[in-house]
Motif scaffolding. Sequence first.
Motif, PDB file in Angstrom:
ATOM      1  N   VAL A  20       5.083  -0.675  -0.935  1.00 19.90           N
ATOM      2  CA  VAL A  20       5.690   0.247  -1.910  1.00 19.90           C
ATOM      3  C   VAL A  20       4.630   1.136  -2.559  1.00 19.90           C
ATOM      4  O   VAL A  20       4.853   2.329  -2.777  1.00 19.90           O
ATOM      5  N   TYR A  21       3.461   0.548  -2.862  1.00 14.54           N
ATOM      6  CA  TYR A  21       2.389   1.296  -3.529  1.00 14.54           C
ATOM      7  C   TYR A  21       1.094   1.215  -2.701  1.00 14.54           C
ATOM      8  O   TYR A  21       0.102   0.622  -3.143  1.00 14.54           O
ATOM      9  N   PRO A  22       1.077   1.820  -1.522  1.00 12.97           N
ATOM     10  CA  PRO A  22      -0.096   1.699  -0.648  1.00 12.97           C
ATOM     11  C   PRO A  22      -1.374   2.294  -1.227  1.00 12.97           C
ATOM     12  O   PRO A  22      -2.474   1.891  -0.842  1.00 12.97           O
ATOM     13  N   PHE A  23      -1.253   3.234  -2.182  1.00 14.49           N
ATOM     14  CA  PHE A  23      -2.443   3.837  -2.773  1.00 14.49           C
ATOM     15  C   PHE A  23      -3.249   2.837  -3.601  1.00 14.49           C
ATOM     16  O   PHE A  23      -4.434   3.068  -3.901  1.00 14.49           O
ATOM     17  N   LEU A  24      -2.615   1.711  -3.975  1.00 14.68           N
ATOM     18  CA  LEU A  24      -3.320   0.669  -4.721  1.00 14.68           C
ATOM     19  C   LEU A  24      -4.016  -0.349  -3.810  1.00 14.68           C
ATOM     20  O   LEU A  24      -4.802  -1.170  -4.286  1.00 14.68           O
ATOM     21  N   ASN A  25      -3.737  -0.280  -2.520  1.00 14.61           N
ATOM     22  CA  ASN A  25      -4.288  -1.273  -1.595  1.00 14.61           C
ATOM     23  C   ASN A  25      -5.822  -1.324  -1.580  1.00 14.61           C
ATOM     24  O   ASN A  25      -6.394  -2.419  -1.540  1.00 14.61           O
ATOM     25  N   PRO A  26      -6.528  -0.187  -1.610  1.00 16.52           N
ATOM     26  CA  PRO A  26      -8.002  -0.272  -1.643  1.00 16.52           C
ATOM     27  C   PRO A  26      -8.517  -1.025  -2.867  1.00 16.52           C
ATOM     28  O   PRO A  26      -9.499  -1.776  -2.767  1.00 16.52           O
ATOM     29  N   ILE A  27      -7.867  -0.826  -4.016  1.00 16.76           N
ATOM     30  CA  ILE A  27      -8.281  -1.538  -5.233  1.00 16.76           C
ATOM     31  C   ILE A  27      -8.036  -3.029  -5.064  1.00 16.76           C
ATOM     32  O   ILE A  27      -8.881  -3.865  -5.423  1.00 16.76           O
ATOM     33  N   MET A  28      -6.872  -3.381  -4.514  1.00 21.50           N
ATOM     34  CA  MET A  28      -6.539  -4.788  -4.326  1.00 21.50           C
ATOM     35  C   MET A  28      -7.456  -5.441  -3.295  1.00 21.50           C
ATOM     36  O   MET A  28      -7.856  -6.603  -3.458  1.00 21.50           O
TER      37      MET A  28
END
Length: 199
Positions: A20-28
Amino acid sequence: MSLLNLDYNLFQLINHLAVVYPFLNPIMRFLAQEGEYVFYVGIIFYWFTRKEQNRWMVIHSLVSACVALGISGLIGDFFYRDRPFVSHHVNQLIPHAMNASFPSDHATGAFVIATSIFLFRKQEGRAWLVLAAGVAFSRIWVGVHYPLDVLAGTLLGCGTAIAMYKWIPKWKMVANLLQQGLLVYEKMERRILPTKSPQ
């Protein structure tokens, strides 16, 4: 609904956020893989401030971490649980060995250090606790832990840090050994890194 079913449903909800929020994946990914190194750097920084309170905080953190991670290893042996990606189709964002999932060592380690810092330095400790929560949450997001894994790690880390904070001063032999060890280290340190005298 059983606790394990509830745990899996919550895992699916959090893990699906990666879609849903792939733009947060690098942070995660960063928090899940490299977040623990931020704690290591922090501990080293506090140690080399050469302040007595900070050094006792670091000693407390390391002793607590050894105890907490030792307990975590024993729990993992006696209550073995497969990783989510072993038993289910998940959004796995980082590679991971197929070892014990319960409890989370990352959550345990992050929270035992963050809680130790909080006990000595309340204001800074709050920021470390937020970072620890981010590390724990990210492990579910990237698909390598269930919520119960990180919850158990959180409770184990916090509980061990608090217990050691209360118990170490009462264990005279342990407290004296740590005190003597610190004095020996600081004596050696003064020979290698002499303190500059004021001009």
